[in-house]
Design a protein around this motif. Structure first.
Motif, mmCIF file in Angstrom:
data_model
loop_
_atom_site.group_PDB
_atom_site.id
_atom_site.type_symbol
_atom_site.label_atom_id
_atom_site.label_comp_id
_atom_site.label_asym_id
_atom_site.label_seq_id
_atom_site.Cartn_x
_atom_site.Cartn_y
_atom_site.Cartn_z
ATOM 1 N N ILE A 172 0.840 -1.201 0.000
ATOM 2 C CA ILE A 172 0.000 0.000 0.000
ATOM 3 C C ILE A 172 0.874 1.250 0.000
ATOM 4 C CG2 ILE A 172 -1.712 1.294 1.327
ATOM 5 C CD1 ILE A 172 -2.881 -1.476 2.128
ATOM 6 N N ALA A 173 1.988 1.201 0.729
ATOM 7 C CA ALA A 173 2.925 2.327 0.720
ATOM 8 C C ALA A 173 3.496 2.530 -0.685
ATOM 9 C CB ALA A 173 4.053 2.094 1.721
ATOM 10 N N TYR A 174 3.752 1.429 -1.410
ATOM 11 C CA TYR A 174 4.275 1.551 -2.777
ATOM 12 C C TYR A 174 3.237 2.202 -3.689
ATOM 13 C CZ TYR A 174 6.589 0.419 -7.160
ATOM 14 O OH TYR A 174 7.191 0.492 -8.394
ATOM 15 N N LEU A 175 1.967 1.825 -3.539
ATOM 16 C CA LEU A 175 0.924 2.471 -4.333
ATOM 17 C C LEU A 175 0.894 3.969 -4.056
ATOM 18 C CD1 LEU A 175 -1.522 2.464 -6.233
ATOM 19 C CD2 LEU A 175 -2.942 2.014 -4.213
ATOM 20 N N ARG A 176 0.954 4.349 -2.806
ATOM 21 C CA ARG A 176 0.940 5.779 -2.441
ATOM 22 C C ARG A 176 2.149 6.500 -3.041
ATOM 23 N NH1 ARG A 176 -3.677 4.844 -2.163
ATOM 24 N NH2 ARG A 176 -4.715 4.195 -0.273
ATOM 25 N N LEU A 177 3.310 5.857 -3.014
ATOM 26 C CA LEU A 177 4.511 6.440 -3.627
ATOM 27 C C LEU A 177 4.290 6.625 -5.123
ATOM 28 C CD1 LEU A 177 7.499 7.349 -3.590
ATOM 29 C CD2 LEU A 177 8.107 4.931 -3.876
ATOM 30 N N LEU A 178 3.754 5.607 -5.788
ATOM 31 C CA LEU A 178 3.506 5.704 -7.228
ATOM 32 C C LEU A 178 2.533 6.835 -7.546
ATOM 33 C CD1 LEU A 178 3.216 1.922 -8.162
ATOM 34 C CD2 LEU A 178 5.086 3.489 -8.773
ATOM 35 N N GLU A 179 1.508 6.997 -6.723
ATOM 36 C CA GLU A 179 0.556 8.085 -6.950
ATOM 37 C C GLU A 179 1.245 9.444 -6.823
ATOM 38 O OE1 GLU A 179 -3.499 5.816 -5.430
ATOM 39 O OE2 GLU A 179 -2.319 6.980 -3.984
ATOM 40 N N ARG A 180 2.122 9.590 -5.849
ATOM 41 C CA ARG A 180 2.852 10.857 -5.679
ATOM 42 C C ARG A 180 3.817 11.092 -6.828
ATOM 43 N NH1 ARG A 180 4.243 11.479 0.750
ATOM 44 N NH2 ARG A 180 2.087 11.392 1.459
ATOM 45 N N LEU A 181 4.505 10.032 -7.258
ATOM 46 C CA LEU A 181 5.441 10.172 -8.381
ATOM 47 C C LEU A 181 4.685 10.531 -9.655
ATOM 48 C CD1 LEU A 181 7.845 7.149 -7.742
ATOM 49 C CD2 LEU A 181 8.251 9.562 -7.229
ATOM 50 N N ALA A 182 3.526 9.938 -9.856
ATOM 51 C CA ALA A 182 2.718 10.239 -11.036
ATOM 52 C C ALA A 182 2.300 11.704 -11.042
ATOM 53 C CB ALA A 182 1.490 9.329 -11.086
ATOM 54 N N ALA A 183 1.993 12.238 -9.878
ATOM 55 C CA ALA A 183 1.611 13.641 -9.790
ATOM 56 C C ALA A 183 2.791 14.559 -10.135
ATOM 57 C CB ALA A 183 1.109 13.965 -8.377
ATOM 58 N N ILE A 184 3.981 14.145 -9.778
ATOM 59 C CA ILE A 184 5.182 14.945 -10.073
ATOM 60 C C ILE A 184 5.517 14.904 -11.552
ATOM 61 C CG2 ILE A 184 7.697 15.026 -9.740
ATOM 62 C CD1 ILE A 184 7.145 13.997 -6.851
ATOM 63 N N THR A 185 5.423 13.720 -12.153
ATOM 64 C CA THR A 185 5.859 13.542 -13.544
ATOM 65 C C THR A 185 4.775 13.806 -14.569
ATOM 66 O OG1 THR A 185 5.315 11.184 -13.554
ATOM 67 C CG2 THR A 185 7.565 11.811 -12.863
ATOM 68 N N GLY A 186 3.513 13.818 -14.119
ATOM 69 C CA GLY A 186 2.415 13.963 -15.058
ATOM 70 C C GLY A 186 1.988 12.653 -15.668
ATOM 71 N N GLU A 187 2.594 11.558 -15.218
ATOM 72 C CA GLU A 187 2.183 10.220 -15.692
ATOM 73 C C GLU A 187 0.808 9.902 -15.120
ATOM 74 O OE1 GLU A 187 3.777 7.908 -17.682
ATOM 75 O OE2 GLU A 187 5.272 9.432 -18.107
ATOM 76 N N VAL A 188 0.050 9.110 -15.821
ATOM 77 C CA VAL A 188 -1.259 8.706 -15.338
ATOM 78 C C VAL A 188 -1.132 7.313 -14.746
ATOM 79 C CG1 VAL A 188 -3.652 8.241 -15.977
ATOM 80 C CG2 VAL A 188 -2.388 10.082 -17.112
#
Length: 82
Positions: A63-79
């Motif tokens: 779950i922590a990895y999912l949260r990290l991915l969501e934050r990284l996606a927000a930074i990079t603009g990835e969906v």
């Protein structure tokens, strides 16, 4: 986080890993497997196996990895497709 939210988060991460989206988001942010694993409190081999689909993500670290991915996606603009 309630049980339903936990199951939903794990399902989202599992879809992201099985489609390659987890790796895409992480690499777009220039974050390495060891860096991401350390941030999530898991071993790099575990995270590598999650992304390759050889092990199903489970537990608080997933779950922590999912949260990290969501934050990284927000930074990079990835969906984060999931």
């Amino acid at each position: 986080m309630d049980v339903i939210s936990q199951v939903e988060a794990l399902a989202r991460l599992r879809v992201m890993c099985s489609t390659g989206n987890a790796t895409r988001v992480r690499t777009a942010a220039r974050v390495t497997v060891p860096e991401a694993a350390r941030a999530c409190g898991t071993h790099r081999a575990t995270l590598y196996r999650w992304e390759r689909g050889t092990v199903r993500p489970t537990g608080a670290e997933a779950i922590a990895y999912l949260r990290l991915l969501e934050r990284l996606a927000a930074i990079t603009g990835e969906v984060p497709v999931a």
